[in-house]
Write an enzyme that holds these catalytic residues in place. Sequence first.
Site, mmCIF file in Angstrom:
data_model
loop_
_atom_site.group_PDB
_atom_site.id
_atom_site.type_symbol
_atom_site.label_atom_id
_atom_site.label_comp_id
_atom_site.label_asym_id
_atom_site.label_seq_id
_atom_site.Cartn_x
_atom_site.Cartn_y
_atom_site.Cartn_z
ATOM 1 N N SER A 214 4.768 -2.341 14.794
ATOM 2 C CA SER A 214 3.536 -1.199 14.925
ATOM 3 C C SER A 214 3.490 -1.498 16.501
ATOM 4 O O SER A 214 4.342 -1.108 17.403
ATOM 5 C CB SER A 214 2.446 -1.580 13.974
ATOM 6 O OG SER A 214 1.696 -0.801 14.189
ATOM 7 N N ASP A 281 13.298 10.499 -7.014
ATOM 8 C CA ASP A 281 13.521 8.911 -7.199
ATOM 9 C C ASP A 281 15.272 8.620 -7.567
ATOM 10 O O ASP A 281 15.897 7.748 -7.221
ATOM 11 C CB ASP A 281 12.817 8.217 -8.439
ATOM 12 C CG ASP A 281 13.094 6.815 -8.668
ATOM 13 O OD1 ASP A 281 13.555 6.114 -7.860
ATOM 14 O OD2 ASP A 281 12.670 6.231 -9.622
ATOM 15 N N ASP A 284 19.391 9.039 -5.310
ATOM 16 C CA ASP A 284 20.286 7.889 -4.801
ATOM 17 C C ASP A 284 21.222 7.452 -5.880
ATOM 18 O O ASP A 284 22.066 6.431 -5.954
ATOM 19 C CB ASP A 284 19.521 6.789 -4.031
ATOM 20 C CG ASP A 284 18.610 6.339 -5.002
ATOM 21 O OD1 ASP A 284 18.344 6.541 -6.285
ATOM 22 O OD2 ASP A 284 17.994 5.352 -4.454
ATOM 23 N N VAL A 286 20.035 6.273 -8.936
ATOM 24 C CA VAL A 286 19.527 5.155 -9.854
ATOM 25 C C VAL A 286 17.852 5.583 -9.798
ATOM 26 O O VAL A 286 17.566 5.702 -8.624
ATOM 27 C CB VAL A 286 19.869 3.799 -9.664
ATOM 28 C CG1 VAL A 286 19.392 3.389 -8.180
ATOM 29 C CG2 VAL A 286 19.333 2.763 -10.737
ATOM 30 N N ASP A 288 14.670 3.732 -9.846
ATOM 31 C CA ASP A 288 14.117 2.447 -9.627
ATOM 32 C C ASP A 288 12.759 2.322 -8.596
ATOM 33 O O ASP A 288 12.322 1.467 -8.366
ATOM 34 C CB ASP A 288 14.886 1.386 -8.944
ATOM 35 C CG ASP A 288 15.758 2.179 -7.703
ATOM 36 O OD1 ASP A 288 15.110 3.193 -7.290
ATOM 37 O OD2 ASP A 288 16.442 1.488 -6.946
ATOM 38 N N ASP A 446 6.715 4.293 5.377
ATOM 39 C CA ASP A 446 5.528 3.872 6.057
ATOM 40 C C ASP A 446 4.248 4.811 6.289
ATOM 41 O O ASP A 446 4.614 5.845 6.581
ATOM 42 C CB ASP A 446 5.951 3.498 7.584
ATOM 43 C CG ASP A 446 5.187 2.902 8.481
ATOM 44 O OD1 ASP A 446 4.048 3.208 8.714
ATOM 45 O OD2 ASP A 446 5.539 1.863 9.365
ATOM 46 N N HIS A 484 4.434 -0.086 5.689
ATOM 47 C CA HIS A 484 4.034 -0.638 6.866
ATOM 48 C C HIS A 484 3.721 -1.840 6.782
ATOM 49 O O HIS A 484 2.848 -2.396 6.059
ATOM 50 C CB HIS A 484 2.844 0.057 7.645
ATOM 51 C CG HIS A 484 2.595 -0.261 8.914
ATOM 52 N ND1 HIS A 484 3.222 0.559 10.018
ATOM 53 C CD2 HIS A 484 1.698 -0.899 9.579
ATOM 54 C CE1 HIS A 484 2.742 0.056 11.061
ATOM 55 N NE2 HIS A 484 1.729 -0.689 10.874
#
Length: 552
Positions: A214, A281, A284, A286, A288, A446, A484
């Site tokens: 940060s 979700d 990609d 899958v 999860d 983040d 973050h």
Amino acid sequence: MVAAMVLLAGVTRFLGAEPATATAGTIATTSTGADHSTTVPGCAGLEQTRIPSSAMSLPTTGGRVVSASVMTSLVSGETIKYCQVDAEIHPVDPAAPDIRMRIDLPYDWNRKAMMFGGGGYNGTIPDLTAKVPFGPTDQPTPLARRYATFASDSGHRQSPDAVPSLDGSFGVNDEALNNFAAGDALKKTRDASLFLIRHAYGTKPAEVYFAGGSTGGREALNVAQRWPKAFDGVISAFPAWNNLSEVLDLGYLAQVLSRPGAFPGPEKQTLLYDSVINACDGLDGVKDKVVSNPRGCDFDPRELRCAGGVDTGPSCLSDPQIKAVTAMSSPFRWPYRIASGETQYPGFPFLSGADMRTPFLGFGTAAPANPMPVTSGYGLQYWEQWVKYFLTRDPHHNSLDVDPRHPGKWLDRISYLSTVQDRNSVDLRPFARAGGKLILLHGAADELVSVRSTSDYYQRVRDVVGPRATHAFTRYYVVPGANHANFGTPAFAAGWDSLSALERWVERGQPPTNPIVADANHDRTRPLCAYPDWPRYRTGDPDSAASYVCTR
């Protein structure tokens, strides 16, 4: 980050003219030619040591050790014995505060040093026994590895009544502002710390590293930009490198969210987050609860629109709320020039600020107002402090009265502050020529510093330095599902031993190869893919990194 020292006593030891004094019970020493060195710190000999201003490359009036005490602490499951040195570095401007600093000098020193960066507006000394950002829970911290660790408060002390890391009141003093925002305190602290390390052990470190996230991530990039020979390796996590640019975006969002009916409350934030997860979700391969390719997540908040655009409850978003969340996820461009050359802040992915498991870092639970509620988002409170102490230097100024799109009489001040706060030099060739290595990390979810911003910085470095030359000294990884600083309960609590990877790269010439990041909250791992690659599921156990391939 703290303070340090003053004048001529101890200069002969700094130059190596005599061995450091060790405490009782000294362990075996090692000889290094003309220098006499030991792995045991001379703690008693550090008391009231003065640090000459000549030991620091930037202007100070010197410094002094305030205290030096032998400590034992449980660090990474091991009892560590070390000398804790508190010191202070004195300013040139008598009205400016001291830089308070601390160094932990371990017994059985490994001849390495690690500087930690801060967070937010700093104002306190980071925990020198802690791990590096996104560091693993099952590996020893730098101090447990017998690093000499050091940091400072960056040149000001936070008020005890302030929200942690959200006290910008020091900004009314120019030297304090430059110590923090321009990073001057970093080099002063580094130089003073190396002076004391040599004074304690009789020799300088073989390697000096820096790690921060940060604000600390901006500080990490800053030292590579401004002092390319000062650190051998740098870990920069979720860096707020374009601090002024982000502040302008945060100010714009404060105005948007303060409009009547625009602020989405906690239930609507949860609705938004869950809707994004449901939509993206599985992209990609899958399901999860981790979106591995956020750039492929094409979610339109208008899908959640209430009938007629009027707020009818927690199951939908009104038109003002849709405008607000769209503003948060869109680039903010200002119609004027600032001296740093920045023209926009890229906004936050929908995946970030709406996760109500970390409301403090995202939207918060209360709309912006004057004064800013402590339950509003961290970034909105950061904006208010900036307006009061950096921009107007009037603690009574209403931050919502400053429009980042049309700043009027504040434009010249904003432009000046951009030269201090936007640490945006991308020509890192001097750092590379000095042998420096850089590891960049950012969580894809983040809430406080946009991952898009770090991707932008990395691409700029590649454009200037060249792809092959950049790859020779830099690696950039985006961690799917990570937020973050692993704040709260993120979808993926990232843990990777970046320090060992950096050591191998700097000390043996071995760059990171097929790194794997673990989720500290779940028994699962993922490949850590070099940007712009991301992990796509192939086959096998979805909780195992071996079941994924890095793709783009």
